[in-house]
Design an enzyme around this catalytic site. Sequence first.
Site, PDB file in Angstrom:
ATOM      1  N   HIS A  57      -1.665  -3.155  -4.169  1.00 30.08           N
ATOM      2  CA  HIS A  57      -1.556  -2.084  -4.840  1.00 30.08           C
ATOM      3  C   HIS A  57       0.043  -1.888  -5.613  1.00 30.08           C
ATOM      4  O   HIS A  57       0.379  -1.370  -6.533  1.00 30.08           O
ATOM      5  CB  HIS A  57      -2.314  -0.741  -4.334  1.00 30.08           C
ATOM      6  CG  HIS A  57      -2.060   0.639  -5.292  1.00 30.08           C
ATOM      7  ND1 HIS A  57      -2.961   0.806  -6.003  1.00 30.08           N
ATOM      8  CD2 HIS A  57      -1.031   1.711  -5.294  1.00 30.08           C
ATOM      9  CE1 HIS A  57      -2.611   1.996  -6.699  1.00 30.08           C
ATOM     10  NE2 HIS A  57      -1.560   2.347  -6.314  1.00 30.08           N
ATOM     11  N   HIS A 108      -7.743   4.351 -10.429  1.00 32.94           N
ATOM     12  CA  HIS A 108      -8.272   5.039  -8.972  1.00 32.94           C
ATOM     13  C   HIS A 108      -9.524   4.752  -8.607  1.00 32.94           C
ATOM     14  O   HIS A 108     -10.408   5.685  -8.437  1.00 32.94           O
ATOM     15  CB  HIS A 108      -7.799   6.504  -8.895  1.00 32.94           C
ATOM     16  CG  HIS A 108      -7.327   7.048  -8.044  1.00 32.94           C
ATOM     17  ND1 HIS A 108      -7.586   8.066  -7.181  1.00 32.94           N
ATOM     18  CD2 HIS A 108      -6.407   6.716  -6.883  1.00 32.94           C
ATOM     19  CE1 HIS A 108      -6.700   8.414  -6.217  1.00 32.94           C
ATOM     20  NE2 HIS A 108      -5.944   7.658  -6.055  1.00 32.94           N
ATOM     21  N   GLY A 546       1.896  -1.214 -17.436  1.00 30.21           N
ATOM     22  CA  GLY A 546       0.685  -1.336 -17.096  1.00 30.21           C
ATOM     23  C   GLY A 546       0.248  -1.250 -15.462  1.00 30.21           C
ATOM     24  O   GLY A 546       1.167  -0.792 -14.777  1.00 30.21           O
TER      25      GLY A 546
END
Length: 758
Positions: A57, A108, A546
């Site tokens: 992430h 998320h 992005g």
Amino acid sequence: MTVHNDTVDAAKADPDAPQPYAELGLKDDEYARIKSILGRRPSAAELTMYSVMWSEHCSYKSSKVHLRYFGDATTPEMAEKILAGIGENAGVVDIGDGNAVTFRVESHNHPSYVEPHQGAATGVGGIVRDIMAMGARPIAVMDQLRFGAADAPDTQRVLPGVVSGVGGYGNSLGLPNIGGETVFDESYAGNPLVNALCVGTLKVEDLKLAFASGAGNKVILFGSRTGLDGIGGVSVLASETFEDGAERKLPAVQVGDPFAEKVLIECCLELYSAGVVVGIQDLGGAGLACATSELAAAGDGGMRVNLDAVPLRAENMSAAEILASESQERMCAVVTPENLERFQEICARWDVICAEIGEVTDEKDRLLITHHGEAVVDAPPSTIDDGPVYDRPWARPQWQDELQVYTPVERPADLKQALLDMVSSSALCSRDFITEQYDRYVRGNTVKAKYSDAGVLRIDEESNRGVAVSADCSGRYTKLDPKTGVRLALAEAYRNVVITGARPVAVTNCLNFGSPENPDVMWQFREAVHGLADGSTELAIPVSGGNVSFYNQTGTEPILPTPVVGILGVIEDVHDAIGHDLGTVEDSEVLVLLGDTDDEFGGSIWQQVSGGGLNGMPPRVDLADEERLADFFVGNQLLTAAHDLSEGGLAQAVVEMAIRSGRGVNLDLAAVHEDEFVALFSESASRVVVATTADRVDVLLERAQAKGVPAVRIGETTDTDDLVAGSLNAPLAELKKAWESTLPDLFGHAVGANSVVE
């Protein structure tokens, strides 16, 4: 050994102490690399920082090698208007007259499956803070949601919570939700996608960046206190690993407080206006570990941080827990000593907690963090911020050829029933049940939102200059052919912005894929990146930033590859914005179809609804056609309404326009295609249905011809209550009931029990 006392000195004294690096997501070679960097084993706090910052992430370790292609494909002319681009918290675009706009979309996903309401709410909060960190005022949000089958039991649990989370947080912030999409597909069962987008405005000179510069400058943590919530989110961190015998209940999903964030927004804007901020970073994924290491790595010196100064809301937190906590509504700023008092005064006026937790040092590339008077981190921040880069294996799947073999779709015997089946399907039915839970007009500058292809906002109340934003993707198309699929997403988002009358200026993206350790997935990802980068170059609009989200799968089955593409455009006067709604004139309106219609049903909604599965090739797309449409629409004063044709084809677009206006429509399907079924349901790209008055039709057709856009008159509105299309005749009331009832029937029981809307 008790980890609370696992300092840097303890790590040196006990070099062979076992550490739970694998449980924190680190591979053997990554752990060995950390030890090589430090010249010793890491302390618990250092291990925490490296593990969270080297996570997929935060580090983009599997995607970096491919994301570089965005830069390779960007021409100098495209880059001229980008004030902040890839690698920053959000892309910032210069739109002229000293004004800039920032926008970004971020995922998320996994938290929203675990705890739907808070997962979605904190997703909105996180993207809003990304916009704040650029020096901007957030002005609107959007959401791109994907769930499993609409009638699946788990969708019944997840969707109401996600929608209430998106609406509850955004509504409480006072930010209009100006659009989005909701998609249902079995591949998202167990792994919903919650992608949140935010738009902000700022003056060019007010741009802020995340860096710690100037030895002696102070590091200030401000906003909410730091607690135990969120540990285990990005970090995959379990406190039991770090504290012997601890009995802690740590919510892995962050808990948001939108009212605290609203105050934080206003506080940040006053801090920016006062000129007391050198650099700033929001605290989102990986919390303070991310903020301190990124600020220090981007600066011209080092940083010293004292965790004893961090305001806490839980007792006996270890250094690892303080650093990895993802408690919401927090920001980290770098402030000169002479501005410190002014900074504190502004925070006090807004009742925002602030604490001086450290300072910038002249020790280049050294991050020193202490806790209880002892060093718990002493490492080069550049090595924390810049994780490993993997060029993972990728290969075109063996099953791709078979998937692309097209099985012709079954033609329905009854076109009216086919139309009712389509408009009532979960793929095409009204999203009012969802969007009515969002505030669309708060702040008073929303021009187009509900029932608009793109959200339109006024950003300058004197000139009436505005922006239009849209984000789109079809995972079905993308699975059939990733490169074509992402180009279709780009084309649709571009077209949605264009038909409001805006000129597209920048691209953002949120690339949602399965495991990067699967060569099939990495091939899909690489194809999508190249398709989006090359397509953006063809359209001469840069990718400003992005997000990448990997490991979206249930078991070993990945989701449909879902590269969401967002487009931002500028409209000179929002009074000229073109909407969907028919009935803006007393007399009947003439409908004109722009673009060519072919027999294209690969990946289509008809293929899905009719039980045809997923196979074939997606519709062909030529981005030059989209550019010609842009030339046709910008400055066009001939139109009374416009609606793009995408999923569901001409039938869906006209039904939506007719239902909302309450006006009958008579269509000449033979003017569209010789096959009525193809005319109604084909999903050929680069098409728009527009409305105008009878006296303007010839001029409109001449303009289309001059711009190289195929155009044909296909019908007109009527005073009846029916949609007549060739041999099909359907009462609007029947269509309206079919279109509007699906989601309330499925989820209406959840409103009140699981939603903020009563």
